[in-house]
Motif scaffolding. Structure first.
Motif, PDB file in Angstrom:
ATOM      1  N   LEU A 141       0.755  -1.145  -0.098  1.00 46.56           N
ATOM      2  CA  LEU A 141       0.097   0.093  -0.122  1.00 46.56           C
ATOM      3  C   LEU A 141       1.039   1.373   0.036  1.00 46.56           C
ATOM      4  CD1 LEU A 141      -3.180  -0.976   2.328  1.00 46.56           C
ATOM      5  CD2 LEU A 141      -3.114   0.020  -0.254  1.00 46.56           C
ATOM      6  N   ALA A 142       1.968   1.389   1.034  1.00 46.74           N
ATOM      7  CA  ALA A 142       2.656   2.453   1.013  1.00 46.74           C
ATOM      8  C   ALA A 142       3.408   2.904  -0.117  1.00 46.74           C
ATOM      9  CB  ALA A 142       3.439   2.775   2.203  1.00 46.74           C
ATOM     10  N   PRO A 143       4.177   1.855  -0.789  1.00 48.51           N
ATOM     11  CA  PRO A 143       4.940   2.145  -2.155  1.00 48.51           C
ATOM     12  C   PRO A 143       4.046   2.465  -3.177  1.00 48.51           C
ATOM     13  CG  PRO A 143       5.775   0.113  -1.091  1.00 48.51           C
ATOM     14  CD  PRO A 143       4.616   0.755  -0.213  1.00 48.51           C
ATOM     15  N   LEU A 144       2.687   2.018  -3.198  1.00 47.21           N
ATOM     16  CA  LEU A 144       1.835   2.430  -4.300  1.00 47.21           C
ATOM     17  C   LEU A 144       1.278   3.812  -4.317  1.00 47.21           C
ATOM     18  CD1 LEU A 144       0.058  -1.097  -4.793  1.00 47.21           C
ATOM     19  CD2 LEU A 144       1.917  -0.311  -6.227  1.00 47.21           C
ATOM     20  N   GLN A 145       0.961   4.331  -2.885  1.00 48.99           N
ATOM     21  CA  GLN A 145       0.714   5.346  -2.653  1.00 48.99           C
ATOM     22  C   GLN A 145       1.826   6.572  -3.273  1.00 48.99           C
ATOM     23  OE1 GLN A 145      -0.650   4.378   1.234  1.00 48.99           O
ATOM     24  NE2 GLN A 145      -2.258   5.665   0.844  1.00 48.99           N
ATOM     25  N   VAL A 146       3.076   6.184  -2.641  1.00 47.20           N
ATOM     26  CA  VAL A 146       4.039   6.868  -3.109  1.00 47.20           C
ATOM     27  C   VAL A 146       4.421   7.282  -4.741  1.00 47.20           C
ATOM     28  CG1 VAL A 146       6.674   7.327  -3.003  1.00 47.20           C
ATOM     29  CG2 VAL A 146       5.425   6.670  -1.013  1.00 47.20           C
ATOM     30  N   ILE A 147       4.335   6.054  -5.673  1.00 44.70           N
ATOM     31  CA  ILE A 147       4.112   6.161  -7.036  1.00 44.70           C
ATOM     32  C   ILE A 147       3.057   6.887  -7.510  1.00 44.70           C
ATOM     33  CG2 ILE A 147       3.305   4.151  -7.595  1.00 44.70           C
ATOM     34  CD1 ILE A 147       5.601   3.904  -9.771  1.00 44.70           C
ATOM     35  N   ASN A 148       1.903   6.972  -6.768  1.00 44.42           N
ATOM     36  CA  ASN A 148       0.826   7.602  -7.282  1.00 44.42           C
ATOM     37  C   ASN A 148       1.207   9.010  -7.011  1.00 44.42           C
ATOM     38  OD1 ASN A 148      -1.262   5.926  -8.751  1.00 44.42           O
ATOM     39  ND2 ASN A 148      -1.598   5.090  -6.870  1.00 44.42           N
ATOM     40  N   ALA A 149       1.796   9.418  -5.700  1.00 44.59           N
ATOM     41  CA  ALA A 149       2.164  10.750  -5.330  1.00 44.59           C
ATOM     42  C   ALA A 149       3.186  11.357  -6.530  1.00 44.59           C
ATOM     43  CB  ALA A 149       2.373  10.952  -4.179  1.00 44.59           C
ATOM     44  N   LEU A 150       3.860  10.576  -6.725  1.00 48.32           N
ATOM     45  CA  LEU A 150       5.034  11.006  -7.594  1.00 48.32           C
ATOM     46  C   LEU A 150       4.485  11.267  -9.100  1.00 48.32           C
ATOM     47  CD1 LEU A 150       8.073   8.687  -6.926  1.00 48.32           C
ATOM     48  CD2 LEU A 150       8.081  11.171  -6.527  1.00 48.32           C
ATOM     49  N   ALA A 151       3.327  10.563  -9.571  1.00 48.50           N
ATOM     50  CA  ALA A 151       2.814  10.705 -10.780  1.00 48.50           C
ATOM     51  C   ALA A 151       1.850  11.722 -10.689  1.00 48.50           C
ATOM     52  CB  ALA A 151       2.167   9.295 -11.308  1.00 48.50           C
ATOM     53  N   GLY A 152       1.286  12.141  -9.660  1.00 49.22           N
ATOM     54  CA  GLY A 152       0.474  13.068  -9.300  1.00 49.22           C
ATOM     55  C   GLY A 152       1.215  14.424  -9.621  1.00 49.22           C
ATOM     56  N   GLY A 153       2.481  14.654  -8.929  1.00 52.32           N
ATOM     57  CA  GLY A 153       3.431  15.830  -9.079  1.00 52.32           C
ATOM     58  C   GLY A 153       3.746  16.018 -10.545  1.00 52.32           C
ATOM     59  N   GLY A 154       4.288  14.662 -11.193  1.00 58.29           N
ATOM     60  CA  GLY A 154       4.500  14.900 -12.623  1.00 58.29           C
ATOM     61  C   GLY A 154       3.385  15.381 -13.424  1.00 58.29           C
TER      62      GLY A 154
END
Length: 169
Positions: free
Chosen positions: A69-82
C-alpha cells in the motif's frame, strides 16, 4: 515555476497519504503483494500492473518489509506531481503565459480528483502522467526537438506506446 508547483504538489500528496483506503487500492495492493505476474497482467492495460509490481519489488530490494500500500501510494504521489508539471508545460506552451499556466497547474494540483487519486494506492495517476506526456509532446514539443525529426518521432512514438500500454479506462 513548473517544477516548483510540481514539488509542492508532491509534498502535499506525500503529506496527506490516505489512511482510509479505497477498495480498489486494497485489491490492487493484494494483487501486487501476491507477486504472480500471470494473474495481475490485464490485457486492457498491459503495463499497469507490472509497473506496480516492479515498483514494489524495488522497494523490497531496498529493504522495505511492509506491504504494497505505501509504495503504491508514493508512486501515485510522484505521478500526480509529474502530472501537474506536464499540465503546466502544456498550458504554458499553448498560452505563452507563466501566470495562466501556474494558476491552472495549481488548481489542477489541489482539485479533488487529482489530489484524491494521488494519495491512494490504485493506479490512476500513473496512466495520467503517461498520457499527459504524450499530449505535451504533441501540442507543445520542446524547442530542442524541432530540428531533430527522427529523435522527436521516436520519443513521441515511445510516449504514445507507453500511454497506450498503461491506458486505464
Amino acid at each position: 515555476m513548473a517544477l516548483g508547483i510540481g514539488v509542492l504538489a508532491l509534498f502535499l500528496y506525500l503529506g496527506t497519504l490516505s489512511r482510509h483506503y479505497s477498495a480498489d487500492s486494497v485489491l490492487y495492493a493484494l494483487q501486487v503483494e501476491g507477486g504472480a505476474l500471470e494473474t495481475i497482467v490485464d490485457p486492457s492495460h498491459l503495463l499497469l500492473e507490472p509497473l506496480g509490481y516492479g515498483w514494489y519489488a524495488a522497494w523490497q530490494a531496498a529493504g522495505w518489509d511492509g506491504g504494497a500500500l505505501a509504495p503504491l501510494q508514493v508512486i501515485n504521489a510522484l505521478a500526480g506531481g509529474g502530472s501537474v508539471v506536464l499540465l503546466y508545460g502544456i498550458v504554458r506552451g499553448l498560452t505563452s503565459s507563466r501566470r495562466i499556466a501556474g494558476l491552472i497547474a495549481a488548481g489542477f494540483a489541489v482539485s479533488g480528483g487529482l489530489w484524491h487519486l494521488s494519495v491512494e494506492a490504485e493506479f490512476v495517476t500513473v496512466p495520467l502522467v503517461t498520457m499527459l506526456l504524450a499530449l505535451w509532446l504533441i501540442l507543445t514539443p520542446p524547442a530542442g526537438l524541432a530540428g531533430r525529426r527522427v529523435v522527436y518521432a521516436v520519443l513521441l512514438g515511445a510516449a504514445v506506446a507507453l500511454a497506450s500500454l498503461t491506458y486505464l479506462s
